[in-house]
Design a protein around this motif. Sequence first.
Motif, PDB file in Angstrom:
ATOM      1  N   GLN A  75      32.305  28.227  92.513  1.00 41.07           N
ATOM      2  CA  GLN A  75      31.325  27.570  91.635  1.00 41.07           C
ATOM      3  C   GLN A  75      31.944  26.409  90.854  1.00 41.07           C
ATOM      4  N   GLU A  84      31.679  19.993  89.404  1.00 44.26           N
ATOM      5  CA  GLU A  84      32.544  18.834  89.211  1.00 44.26           C
ATOM      6  C   GLU A  84      31.732  17.605  88.792  1.00 44.26           C
ATOM      7  N   ARG A  94      31.715  13.956  90.439  1.00 44.02           N
ATOM      8  CA  ARG A  94      30.836  13.578  91.566  1.00 44.02           C
ATOM      9  C   ARG A  94      29.693  12.678  91.101  1.00 44.02           C
ATOM     10  N   ASP A 146      20.089  28.019  92.009  1.00 43.58           N
ATOM     11  CA  ASP A 146      21.410  28.520  92.398  1.00 43.58           C
ATOM     12  C   ASP A 146      21.364  30.031  92.587  1.00 43.58           C
ATOM     13  N   THR A 167      25.431  18.415  96.009  1.00 39.97           N
ATOM     14  CA  THR A 167      26.811  18.059  96.346  1.00 39.97           C
ATOM     15  C   THR A 167      27.585  19.361  96.539  1.00 39.97           C
TER      16      THR A 167
HETATM   17  C1  LIG Z   1      30.982  24.523  95.000  1.00 40.32           C
HETATM   18  S1  LIG Z   1      29.574  24.793  93.977  1.00 40.32           S
HETATM   19  C2  LIG Z   1      29.031  23.111  93.719  1.00 40.32           C
HETATM   20  C3  LIG Z   1      28.313  22.941  92.383  1.00 40.32           C
HETATM   21  C4  LIG Z   1      27.727  21.561  92.140  1.00 40.32           C
HETATM   22  N1  LIG Z   1      26.748  21.237  93.159  1.00 40.32           N
HETATM   23  C5  LIG Z   1      28.797  20.491  92.081  1.00 40.32           C
HETATM   24  O1  LIG Z   1      28.907  19.700  93.022  1.00 40.32           O
HETATM   25  O2  LIG Z   1      29.512  20.412  91.082  1.00 40.32           O
HETATM   26  C6  LIG Z   1      28.365  25.425  95.160  1.00 40.32           C
HETATM   27  C7  LIG Z   1      27.186  26.079  94.492  1.00 40.32           C
HETATM   28  O3  LIG Z   1      26.168  26.313  95.482  1.00 40.32           O
HETATM   29  C8  LIG Z   1      25.570  27.569  95.224  1.00 40.32           C
HETATM   30  N2  LIG Z   1      24.929  28.033  96.470  1.00 40.32           N
HETATM   31  C9  LIG Z   1      25.498  28.175  97.696  1.00 40.32           C
HETATM   32  N3  LIG Z   1      24.568  28.562  98.600  1.00 40.32           N
HETATM   33  C10 LIG Z   1      23.388  28.666  97.935  1.00 40.32           C
HETATM   34  C11 LIG Z   1      22.060  29.023  98.319  1.00 40.32           C
HETATM   35  N4  LIG Z   1      21.765  29.344  99.580  1.00 40.32           N
HETATM   36  N5  LIG Z   1      21.087  29.015  97.370  1.00 40.32           N
HETATM   37  C12 LIG Z   1      21.387  28.708  96.090  1.00 40.32           C
HETATM   38  N6  LIG Z   1      22.626  28.344  95.672  1.00 40.32           N
HETATM   39  C13 LIG Z   1      23.620  28.327  96.572  1.00 40.32           C
HETATM   40  C14 LIG Z   1      26.721  28.436  94.717  1.00 40.32           C
HETATM   41  O4  LIG Z   1      26.242  29.548  93.977  1.00 40.32           O
HETATM   42  C15 LIG Z   1      27.510  27.429  93.861  1.00 40.32           C
HETATM   43  O5  LIG Z   1      27.088  27.451  92.508  1.00 40.32           O
END
Ligand SMILES: C[S@@+](CC[C@H](N)C(=O)[O-])C[C@H]1O[C@@H](n2cnc3c(N)ncnc32)[C@H](O)[C@@H]1O
Length: 281
Positions: A49, A52, A55, A136, A207
């Motif tokens: 999680q 960032e 971005r 999320d 992202t």
């Molecule tokens: C690596 S984080 C990126 C957070 C943010 N988008 C950023 O770029 O800073 C990935 C996020 O996607 C969420 N996620 C992954 N698959 C998902 C899904 N199918 N439905 C909802 N959230 C999801 C995870 O819980 C996590 O909070």
Amino acid sequence: MRWDTPIRLLGGLHYLALTDGIDPWASPHDTLVEQRERLSRFVREQDVQTNEVGRCFGLLPAFLGLAHATGESLDLVELGPSAGLNLVFDHYGYRYANGEWGDPSSGVSLAHEERAPVPAELLARRVTVRRRRGIDLNPIDVSTADGVRTLTSFVWADQQARLEQLARAIAVARAHPPELIQGDYVELLPQVLADRDEGALTVVFQTASTQYLRRERYADLRAVLADAAREAPLGWISTQRHDEEAGEFHGYALEVALWPEREARVVARMGYHGEWLDYLA
Ligand SMILES: C[S@@+](CC[C@H](N)C(=O)[O-])C[C@H]1O[C@@H](n2cnc3c(N)ncnc32)[C@H](O)[C@@H]1O
């Protein structure tokens, strides 16, 4: 083993350091043995999680382009926002080679490397965000101490500048909390897009999240977007998955669409944390 297991494990070690005050890096082997159960649970249950805000340096020109193309304010829907720090991008300050944008007094000020500069005329544009929603699996609530710890655990302990920036972004998000919906965005997106308001352009963006979807699930998401775009105009901004990208480079290709008028095309390349931006459009 999942490809993100090492990231989860490192996040778990940092989480232990933040909760228990132990120094897992002094003797990593001993920590892995002594904390085996807690670390196994963290790796099993805790998605990566990393939220960032760097971005946003790449996202801003894409938002400005879409707002300008339609002359409208924006309703944002972020897929996988984690704590939603990028949903409040307009409360941050930005310095590009060709101009500044946003709130110069913001605690978050972004000025990164530009390999090809963002045009001055784009940076002269303004945008009004009317609504900010994120979906999320596990939204992080930055008003709680544990939410802050979880977010912090995914920034590596020696990256002082990123840790400080995260703390400042959390303060901004606490002052301007976005709406975070708990659930799977592939499931929930149709109903979230069903109540679109004609007075604004709805922009779905993501992202670093769709890369965690299985290929078939990602195809389902694209089908949901295509259906929604048949109903009303829809903006889309997304870091491509590695199975979509043309060409090899170390970073993300950022695609933008304004359906049905403009199909998705890559408008920029950027570092994984937005640490550099190559503006192509
Ligand atoms: C690596 S984080 C990126 C957070 C943010 N988008 C950023 O770029 O800073 C990935 C996020 O996607 C969420 N996620 C992954 N698959 C998902 C899904 N199918 N439905 C909802 N959230 C999801 C995870 O819980 C996590 O909070």
